[in-house]
Every structure is written in C-alpha cells, then in structure tokens.
Design a protein around this motif. Structure first.
Motif, short mmCIF file in Angstrom:
data_model
loop_
_atom_site.label_atom_id
_atom_site.label_comp_id
_atom_site.label_asym_id
_atom_site.label_seq_id
_atom_site.Cartn_x
_atom_site.Cartn_y
_atom_site.Cartn_z
N PHE A 8 1.02 -1.29 -0.22
CA PHE A 8 -0.01 -0.11 -0.09
C PHE A 8 0.67 1.16 0.02
N ALA A 9 2.02 1.14 0.73
CA ALA A 9 2.87 2.44 0.83
C ALA A 9 3.49 2.72 -0.38
N ARG A 10 4.02 1.59 -1.08
CA ARG A 10 4.64 1.67 -2.44
C ARG A 10 3.77 2.17 -3.56
N ARG A 11 2.33 1.88 -3.31
CA ARG A 11 1.46 2.24 -4.44
C ARG A 11 1.11 3.66 -4.18
N ARG A 12 1.24 4.02 -2.84
CA ARG A 12 0.74 5.66 -2.53
C ARG A 12 1.78 6.27 -3.11
N ALA A 13 3.27 6.01 -2.65
CA ALA A 13 4.37 6.62 -3.05
C ALA A 13 4.70 7.12 -4.83
N ALA A 14 3.89 5.78 -5.41
CA ALA A 14 3.99 5.72 -6.93
C ALA A 14 3.02 6.83 -7.33
N LEU A 15 1.87 6.86 -6.69
CA LEU A 15 0.60 7.83 -7.07
C LEU A 15 1.28 9.35 -6.57
N ALA A 16 1.84 9.37 -5.50
CA ALA A 16 2.28 10.72 -5.29
C ALA A 16 3.19 11.24 -6.41
N VAL A 17 4.20 10.46 -6.72
CA VAL A 17 5.20 10.86 -7.69
C VAL A 17 4.32 11.09 -9.08
N LEU A 18 3.41 10.38 -9.51
CA LEU A 18 2.67 10.46 -10.61
C LEU A 18 1.87 12.12 -10.53
N LEU A 19 1.23 12.15 -9.37
CA LEU A 19 0.38 13.59 -9.24
C LEU A 19 1.36 14.60 -9.33
N ALA A 20 2.79 14.40 -8.75
CA ALA A 20 3.66 15.42 -8.76
C ALA A 20 4.06 16.07 -10.22
N GLY A 21 3.93 15.38 -11.06
CA GLY A 21 4.23 15.57 -12.39
C GLY A 21 2.99 16.24 -13.28
N LEU A 22 1.89 16.15 -12.51
CA LEU A 22 0.64 16.98 -12.92
C LEU A 22 0.17 18.09 -12.09
N SER A 23 0.06 19.23 -13.06
CA SER A 23 -0.47 20.22 -12.53
C SER A 23 -1.81 20.03 -11.84
N PRO A 24 -2.32 21.02 -10.81
CA PRO A 24 -3.46 20.84 -10.26
C PRO A 24 -4.67 21.03 -11.16
N GLY A 26 -7.09 20.41 -13.40
CA GLY A 26 -7.49 19.29 -14.34
C GLY A 26 -6.33 18.31 -14.53
N HIS A 27 -5.33 18.27 -13.60
CA HIS A 27 -4.20 17.19 -13.84
C HIS A 27 -3.56 17.32 -15.08
N ALA A 28 -3.55 18.52 -15.60
CA ALA A 28 -2.55 18.60 -17.02
C ALA A 28 -1.23 18.33 -16.68
N LEU A 29 -0.68 17.85 -18.00
CA LEU A 29 0.81 17.46 -17.84
C LEU A 29 1.83 18.82 -18.36
N THR A 30 2.42 19.45 -17.37
CA THR A 30 3.35 20.25 -17.64
C THR A 30 4.85 19.85 -18.33
N PHE A 31 5.73 20.66 -18.69
CA PHE A 31 6.97 20.22 -19.48
C PHE A 31 7.80 19.77 -18.20
N ASP A 32 7.84 20.47 -17.15
CA ASP A 32 8.67 20.07 -16.14
C ASP A 32 8.05 18.87 -15.35
N GLY A 33 6.74 18.68 -15.11
CA GLY A 33 6.30 17.55 -14.84
C GLY A 33 6.53 16.24 -15.37
N ALA A 34 6.69 16.35 -17.05
CA ALA A 34 7.12 15.36 -17.63
C ALA A 34 8.28 14.82 -17.25
N LEU A 35 9.27 15.85 -17.11
CA LEU A 35 10.42 15.44 -16.70
C LEU A 35 10.65 14.63 -15.38
N ARG A 36 9.99 15.27 -14.53
CA ARG A 36 10.05 14.59 -13.21
C ARG A 36 9.57 13.25 -13.22
N LEU A 37 8.48 12.93 -14.00
CA LEU A 37 8.06 11.67 -13.95
C LEU A 37 8.94 10.71 -14.77
N ALA A 38 9.50 11.26 -15.92
CA ALA A 38 10.55 10.45 -16.88
C ALA A 38 11.60 9.76 -15.80
#
Length: 426
Positions: A8-24, A26-38
């Motif tokens: 559960f903790a691992r999935r939560r951490a993965a979700l946090a990383v995913l959301l960190a790459g998206l802007s608040p 509408g969860h749009a994908l920014t340039f910087d967010g795409a690099l962080r996700l990569a």
C-alpha cells in the motif's frame, strides 16, 4: 499484514510521484512535470541504477585475498604387505588436515582495486548518460505533441472561419450576386481542412505514444504551459564539448584499461601461498605439524605474460583512438545541429514577421476584392489556403527549433541539473 502495508505504501508513493508531475488544474501535464515523471518511471534509469549498484558491490571484494583452502588427506598409506590400507600400523601413515592461503602480489591486488573503482566510475558515467538521454527524449516528445496540438487548435479556428465564409457565400447568392459554383469552394476548403486535421491527429497519436514510452500512462493527460527557451551560445557549447557525457565515459573506461595493463604487468611478479597442516598418526606414534611456502615462477614471460601486456596496451591505444573519433564526431554534430538551429531560428522569424503577415494581407485584399465584386471566390480560397499553410508552418518550425535546442542543451549544454527555464543552477 506487513506485506499488505508495504505494498500500500509503495503504491501510495508511486501515486504521489505521478500526481507531482501533473498540475492541479485538471491534472494537466506540464513540461517540468513530464521530466520529473520520466526520472521516476523510465525503466532505462532503473537499469542503470542496478548496474551501478552491481559495480559498487563488486568493488568491495576487489582487493581482498582469495578464500583460504581447507586441505584434507592421507599421507604414506601402505598399499602392499601386511599393513596395506591400514591407517595405524605404519609409523609413516598420517591423516592430514590443513589450511592454505594464497597471496597475490601487492601490485596485482592494487590493480584489481583500481579496475573496480574505474568500473564504478564508468557505471556512474553511463547512469548520467542514461538520465540525460531520458530527459532529452522526454522533452523532445513533449514538444512534438505540444507543437501538433497547437496546430490542431489553429485548425479548429480555421474551421470556424470556414463556416463564416460558407455563410457569406450563401448570403451573396441569396442577394443575386456571385456564381452558383461559388457554393462549392467553401466545401472544398472544409475538406482540405479536415484532411489536415486527420494528418495532425495521427501525428498527435504518435507523439503521445513516444511520450508514453518515458512516462507511462500520464502521457495521455492534457498538456499545459509551454517549453522553455534554452539559452544557447555557440562558444559556450563548444567549450562544453569535452564535457559531453559520452566523452567523459571514455575517462572511466581508460581507468579500467589502465588497471588491466597494470594487472598484466603485475603477473610477471610471483604470487605466493602459505600452507599449514596438522598430521595425525596412530596413538603409539607422535603427531606432526607441517608448514610450507610455495611461489609462482613466471619464467616464461616471453610467451605468457608479455603477450597479455601487449594486448592490454593495444586495447588502451584503441580506446584513445575511439575517443578522438568520438570527439570529432560530436564536434561535427555540434556544428551541424547549431547551424540547423540558426536556420530554424531565422525561418521562424521570417515566417512570423514576413510571410505570415503577407499571407494575411493577401487574404484581406482577396476578401475585399470579392466583396466588391472585382475578385473571384477561387482567388480568395487560394489566398486562405496559403495563409493556412503559413500558420501551420510557423507553428511546425517553432516546434522543430525547440526540439533542436533541446537536443543541443542536453548534449552540449548544462542539461544535468540546470533550471529548464533559465539554464542556470539553483
């Protein structure tokens, strides 16, 4: 229960990383967010991390002595006479247990340590190359999608303009002006616009697929914002040419090969081994202890060690030649890519400041002539088609310029740790 909590903790951490790459928004994908996700999702980086961990693990035993050997045996066992196969009746028969330790010469062990350290440095260099490659390709894919979607947005605006043109043509015909054949022109233009839209949607799907390779499902999110304008100066790029990750990796490879040469030379020095045995005899005889030292005798170096030394030196010379070839290749690539970047910069400026205004002016003149009854609708449609081509080409050229700048930045600029909008370190 513990396993469940950990998953559960691992999935939560993965979700946090995913959301960190998206802007608040509408969860749009920014340039910087795409690099962080990569940086967190690209499997290539995981592979390079594991390779580095393996190299660091192998560094630990590099200079250690070989494992000691346990020696078990029977000495002087008679095989004839009345005492044959007896372990106790003959005074010379002994049961032996001992330990033997080999001692490679110090130069050889130092060379192995140097080789392991060089391998760690090489793995670190390869990890940096992998990271910059992932960042570069993610950035290029994001820019490609952004450029295509800008063109699609302009196509949608042109569709609305086409509807207004069709209404104007119908109004002209209703007022007794124009030719009945004019009603066909807006429909032809609409079909051409739809054809362009289909081609752009195919490019959009390809760009999303390329982006998905690096960041996974987040590539399907809508984009937000724009790409940075990398500050590029040819003198700066040429100065940093020697710091290109692929060239720096040659320095680490050289350390490994230099250590190989040193180890091959160390093989001409003798290794030695120490063995100590405890020898048990029958009760009526006393036990014994043996101690022996053995040495390698590298007396045939002309046909054994020297060829290996020559081979190691040849490999080192080969690496120097490869590095020079790679340096020249990247110098040529830098000159070519920067020339292309300058061409695209000039083309974007020309398209935006000269060709696009001229195309718009031509449309305005054709529209005025058509409404004044002095021009034909076909001329107006042709002028509008030229303006469409000019607008879409301007956007496409800007996308190509940004992609070329991104490749230059991550190959020859300070793409490792610099701020993507200013090019400066924090």
């Amino acid at each position: 229960m513990f396993t469940f909590i950990r998953c559960f903790a691992r999935r939560r951490a993965a979700l946090a990383v995913l959301l960190a790459g998206l802007s608040p928004a509408g969860h749009a994908l920014t340039f910087d967010g795409a690099l962080r996700l990569a940086e967190t999702h690209a499997p290539q980086l995981k592979a390079s991390e594991e390779s580095l961990a393996a190299a660091r693990s192998l560094q630990i035993p590099a200079g250690a002595l070989p494992d000691p050997r346990l020696v078990l045996g029977v000495d002087n066992l008679p095989i004839e006479g009345t005492d044959r196969y007896s372990l106790t009746r003959d005074a010379m028969t002994m049961q032996r247990i001992g330990l033997m330790q080999e001692f490679p010469n110090a130069a050889k062990r130092e060379a192995r340590v140097a080789a392991a350290q060089g391998q760690v440095a090489l793995s670190e260099a390869e990890a940096r190359i992998a990271r910059l490659t992932v960042l570069r390709e993610t950035a290029v894919a994001w820019i490609a999608r952004h450029s295509v979607e800008r063109q699609l947005a302009r196509i949608d605006a042109l569709t609305a303009e086409n509807r207004l043109l069709a209404s104007a043509v119908r109004a002209e015909l209703a007022g007794g002006q124009g030719s009945p054949a004019d009603i066909v022109a807006p429909r032809q233009e609409a079909a051409l616009i739809d054809e362009r839209r289909d081609a752009l949607r195919a490019q959009q799907a390809q760009a999303i697929a390329a982006l998905r390779r690096w960041i996974g499902a987040a590539a399907d999110a809508p984009l937000e914002g724009g790409a940075p304008a990398w500050p590029l100066q040819r003198d700066t790029l040429e100065h940093r040419l020697h710091h290109h990750p692929e060239l720096l990796a040659f320095d680490s490879r050289a350390r490994v090969l230099d250590a190989g040469v040193a180890e091959a030379q160390a093989a001409k020095r003798p290794d030695w081994a120490l063995e100590m045995d405890y020898q048990h005899r029958a009760r009526q005889y006393g036990d014994m202890v043996s101690l022996q030292v053995s040495f390698d005798l590298p007396v045939f170096s002309g046909t054994r060690q020297n060829p290996k030394i020559a081979a190691a030196r040849a490999e080192r010379a080969r690496l120097d030649a490869e590095r020079e070839a790679t340096l020249r290749e990247h110098a040529a690539m830098l000159a070519s890519d920067f020339a292309d970047y300058q061409r695209l910069t000039a083309a974007v400026e020309r398209q935006r400041e000269i060709l696009l205004p001229l195309a718009q002016e031509k449309v305005d003149l054709a529209m005025a002539a058509w409404r004044g009854g002095k021009g034909r609708l076909t001329e107006l449609v042709a002028a509008r088609r030229e303006r469409i081509d000019a607008e879409l080409k301007a956007i496409a050229l800007e996308g190509e310029q940004q992609q070329t700048a991104t490749r230059l930045h991550y190959a020859y600029g300070d793409g490792d740790g610099a701020d993507p909008h200013t090019g400066e370190h924090p």
